[in-house]
Write a protein that holds these residues in place. Structure first.
Motif, PDB file in Angstrom:
ATOM      1  N   VAL A 284       0.605  -1.225  -0.021  1.00  0.00           N
ATOM      2  CA  VAL A 284       0.016   0.085   0.016  1.00  0.00           C
ATOM      3  C   VAL A 284       0.719   1.062  -0.176  1.00  0.00           C
ATOM      4  N   ALA A 285       1.799   1.034   0.653  1.00  0.00           N
ATOM      5  CA  ALA A 285       2.854   2.393   0.791  1.00  0.00           C
ATOM      6  C   ALA A 285       3.726   2.590  -0.491  1.00  0.00           C
ATOM      7  N   ARG A 286       4.053   1.292  -1.282  1.00  0.00           N
ATOM      8  CA  ARG A 286       5.008   1.596  -2.239  1.00  0.00           C
ATOM      9  C   ARG A 286       4.564   2.958  -3.271  1.00  0.00           C
ATOM     10  N   GLY A 287       5.472   3.342  -3.676  1.00  0.00           N
ATOM     11  CA  GLY A 287       5.194   4.646  -4.612  1.00  0.00           C
ATOM     12  C   GLY A 287       4.818   6.113  -3.774  1.00  0.00           C
ATOM     13  N   THR A 288       4.757   5.800  -2.564  1.00  0.00           N
ATOM     14  CA  THR A 288       4.425   7.150  -1.970  1.00  0.00           C
ATOM     15  C   THR A 288       5.415   7.638  -1.133  1.00  0.00           C
ATOM     16  N   LYS A 289       5.480   8.735  -0.580  1.00  0.00           N
ATOM     17  CA  LYS A 289       6.541   9.450   0.455  1.00  0.00           C
ATOM     18  C   LYS A 289       6.190   9.068   1.615  1.00  0.00           C
ATOM     19  N   VAL A 290       5.431   8.207   2.159  1.00  0.00           N
ATOM     20  CA  VAL A 290       5.174   7.960   3.524  1.00  0.00           C
ATOM     21  C   VAL A 290       6.123   7.242   3.963  1.00  0.00           C
ATOM     22  N   HIS A 291       6.510   7.482   5.337  1.00  0.00           N
ATOM     23  CA  HIS A 291       7.570   6.505   6.007  1.00  0.00           C
ATOM     24  C   HIS A 291       6.751   5.437   6.638  1.00  0.00           C
ATOM     25  N   LYS A 292       7.778   4.404   6.759  1.00  0.00           N
ATOM     26  CA  LYS A 292       7.354   3.320   7.651  1.00  0.00           C
ATOM     27  C   LYS A 292       8.024   3.000   8.769  1.00  0.00           C
ATOM     28  N   GLY A 293       7.187   2.785   9.976  1.00  0.00           N
ATOM     29  CA  GLY A 293       7.670   2.427  10.951  1.00  0.00           C
ATOM     30  C   GLY A 293       7.392   1.279  11.845  1.00  0.00           C
ATOM     31  N   THR A 294       7.639   0.922  13.066  1.00  0.00           N
ATOM     32  CA  THR A 294       7.068  -0.034  13.714  1.00  0.00           C
ATOM     33  C   THR A 294       6.919   0.230  15.439  1.00  0.00           C
ATOM     34  N   LEU A 295       5.581  -0.150  15.534  1.00  0.00           N
ATOM     35  CA  LEU A 295       5.244   0.021  16.980  1.00  0.00           C
ATOM     36  C   LEU A 295       5.150  -1.322  17.765  1.00  0.00           C
ATOM     37  N   ASP A 296       5.920  -1.406  18.879  1.00  0.00           N
ATOM     38  CA  ASP A 296       5.873  -2.482  19.424  1.00  0.00           C
ATOM     39  C   ASP A 296       4.832  -2.498  20.801  1.00  0.00           C
ATOM     40  N   PRO A 297       3.502  -2.887  20.645  1.00  0.00           N
ATOM     41  CA  PRO A 297       2.510  -2.946  21.765  1.00  0.00           C
ATOM     42  C   PRO A 297       2.799  -3.983  22.801  1.00  0.00           C
ATOM     43  N   LEU A 298       3.661  -4.686  22.908  1.00  0.00           N
ATOM     44  CA  LEU A 298       3.693  -5.689  23.878  1.00  0.00           C
ATOM     45  C   LEU A 298       5.281  -5.411  24.571  1.00  0.00           C
ATOM     46  N   GLY A 299       5.976  -4.691  24.250  1.00  0.00           N
ATOM     47  CA  GLY A 299       7.359  -4.385  24.528  1.00  0.00           C
ATOM     48  C   GLY A 299       8.330  -5.715  24.712  1.00  0.00           C
ATOM     49  N   MET A 300       8.513  -6.068  23.542  1.00  0.00           N
ATOM     50  CA  MET A 300       9.242  -7.416  23.454  1.00  0.00           C
ATOM     51  C   MET A 300      10.570  -7.200  23.931  1.00  0.00           C
ATOM     52  N   ASP A 301      11.354  -6.173  23.694  1.00  0.00           N
ATOM     53  CA  ASP A 301      12.788  -5.950  23.942  1.00  0.00           C
ATOM     54  C   ASP A 301      12.818  -5.467  25.502  1.00  0.00           C
ATOM     55  N   VAL A 302      11.741  -5.110  26.180  1.00  0.00           N
ATOM     56  CA  VAL A 302      11.761  -4.694  27.359  1.00  0.00           C
ATOM     57  C   VAL A 302      11.823  -5.790  28.539  1.00  0.00           C
ATOM     58  N   ARG A 303      13.046  -5.861  29.380  1.00  0.00           N
ATOM     59  CA  ARG A 303      12.922  -6.686  30.257  1.00  0.00           C
ATOM     60  C   ARG A 303      12.156  -6.508  31.794  1.00  0.00           C
ATOM     61  N   LEU A 304      11.678  -7.494  32.253  1.00  0.00           N
ATOM     62  CA  LEU A 304      10.660  -7.190  33.418  1.00  0.00           C
ATOM     63  C   LEU A 304      11.587  -6.615  34.476  1.00  0.00           C
ATOM     64  N   GLY A 305      11.086  -5.634  35.183  1.00  0.00           N
ATOM     65  CA  GLY A 305      11.747  -5.137  36.567  1.00  0.00           C
ATOM     66  C   GLY A 305      11.027  -3.813  37.185  1.00  0.00           C
ATOM     67  N   LYS A 306      11.735  -3.093  37.707  1.00  0.00           N
ATOM     68  CA  LYS A 306      11.130  -2.046  38.566  1.00  0.00           C
ATOM     69  C   LYS A 306      10.660  -0.904  37.595  1.00  0.00           C
ATOM     70  N   ASP A 307      11.431  -0.636  36.369  1.00  0.00           N
ATOM     71  CA  ASP A 307      11.190   0.594  35.637  1.00  0.00           C
ATOM     72  C   ASP A 307      10.733  -0.018  34.209  1.00  0.00           C
ATOM     73  N   SER A 308      10.360  -1.143  34.402  1.00  0.00           N
ATOM     74  CA  SER A 308       9.980  -1.758  32.870  1.00  0.00           C
ATOM     75  C   SER A 308       8.721  -1.118  32.231  1.00  0.00           C
ATOM     76  N   TYR A 309       7.662  -0.706  33.041  1.00  0.00           N
ATOM     77  CA  TYR A 309       6.490  -0.129  32.299  1.00  0.00           C
ATOM     78  C   TYR A 309       6.759   1.178  31.771  1.00  0.00           C
ATOM     79  N   VAL A 310       7.579   2.095  32.572  1.00  0.00           N
ATOM     80  CA  VAL A 310       7.972   3.432  32.055  1.00  0.00           C
ATOM     81  C   VAL A 310       8.776   3.325  30.815  1.00  0.00           C
ATOM     82  N   LYS A 311       9.668   2.197  31.156  1.00  0.00           N
ATOM     83  CA  LYS A 311      10.511   2.140  29.701  1.00  0.00           C
ATOM     84  C   LYS A 311       9.835   1.703  28.525  1.00  0.00           C
TER      85      LYS A 311
END
Length: 315
Positions: free
Chosen positions: A272-299
């Motif tokens: 759908v984005a091919r040929g347009t000037k739109v940028h493509k990004g990634t949103l991670d709604p589950l925080g895959m790269d965040v480790r459980l800990g005291k500050d993990s939710y704010v991270k």
């Protein structure tokens, strides 16, 4: 001799009774998905560990419990989850537990007034989606409300308060530490909220599309400008009419970014984005790269904010 034995027995009985009355020193805490684990881990930090059921890379929409998951749930002192409209893999096993061992965030009295209505399935918009509607309902029931509750800082705070209360019941001897953890969580969340508000301010008016309808709480809280989503249910590809609508928006440059997700990287976004000037990004709604800990939710919130900002700024 008999007298001494009686004294010893009485002493042991008193020690056991005191230990029981003062609460357990350790409790088994199970969270359904990682962001729920972030909140639980913040309150339980230094007191007891938290186990997360959903593995990294899996989707909460179509997960099936493994035998080890079922064992962990049955052995848990507390299971924290969103609710049956989100974790369709949970209700059957949760129903086998005593009510006091389950904390359903969507059912909390101070969360219910904050619930946002979910998008309608018919927004998929063509016959293919209608044809697959029965399949959709088998895998993931979309209830009346948007159940991605962990993306609301306000609901996360209410969940933390409820988890704190439950852990106090289980481990009253750890009251000082649990109280300190909740106080720290609330303070760090308040500061993070201010920081994210400042970070997102320059991109608030920039339009974009997300892959699936998950981010409403975060977007509303920070005043972002979403133009829509590719799909309500990430297991079902969006229909042709809906894709045409999105494509039109991109060509007319009403959107500056389209977001995929680590759990779902459909080729349809690239097409759908091919040929347009739109940028493509990634949103991670589950925080895959965040480790459980005291500050993990704010991270997790900070990471999500950076993912939005990076793409909307055109980086």
């Amino acid at each position: 001799m008999l007298h001494n034995k009686k004294q010893l027995a009485c002493g042991l009985f008193a020690l056991v009774s005191a230990a029981l009355s003062s609460g357990a020193a350790h409790a088994d805490i199970v969270a359904s998905i990682k962001p729920v684990g972030f909140i639980a881990a913040a309150i339980a930090d230094g007191v007891t560990p938290v186990k997360v059921l959903l593995p990294d890379g899996a989707s909460e929409h179509d997960y099936s419990l493994r035998p080890s998951d079922i064992k962990a749930i049955r052995n848990a002192d507390l299971v924290v989850w969103i609710g049956p409209d989100m974790e369709a893999f949970m209700p059957r096993i949760i129903g086998q537990l005593p009510a006091k061992k389950s904390l359903e965030i969507a059912d909390l009295s101070d969360v219910k007034p904050l619930l946002m209505r979910g998008a309608e399935d018919h927004e998929e918009g063509d016959a293919a989606a209608d044809h697959n509607h029965g399949v959709m309902d088998q895998h993931h029931h979309h209830g009346e409300f948007n159940m991605h509750l962990w993306l609301s800082p306000e609901i996360a705070r209410n969940a933390a308060v409820a988890i704190h209360a439950k852990l106090l019941e289980l481990m009253p001897r750890s009251k000082d530490k649990l109280d300190a953890n909740l106080q720290y969580f609330e303070a760090s969340l308040a500061q993070s909220d201010k920081d994210i508000e400042k970070q997102l301010a320059p991109v608030k008016d920039k339009g974009y599309f997300v892959f699936h309808d998950a981010y409403g709480y975060f977007e509303k809280h920070y005043g972002l400008s979403p133009l829509g989503h590719f799909t309500v249910n990430p297991e079902i590809q969006p229909g042709a009419q809906h894709l045409h609508f999105i494509r039109t928006q991109l060509v007319e440059q009403k959107a500056v970014c389209v977001f995929a997700e680590p759990q779902f990287r459909p080729a349809v976004i690239d097409a759908v984005a091919r040929g347009t000037k739109v940028h493509k990004g990634t949103l991670d709604p589950l925080g895959m790269d965040v480790r459980l800990g005291k500050d993990s939710y704010v991270k997790f919130l900070s990471q999500l904010s950076s993912q939005y900002t990076s793409c909307l700024k055109g980086a």
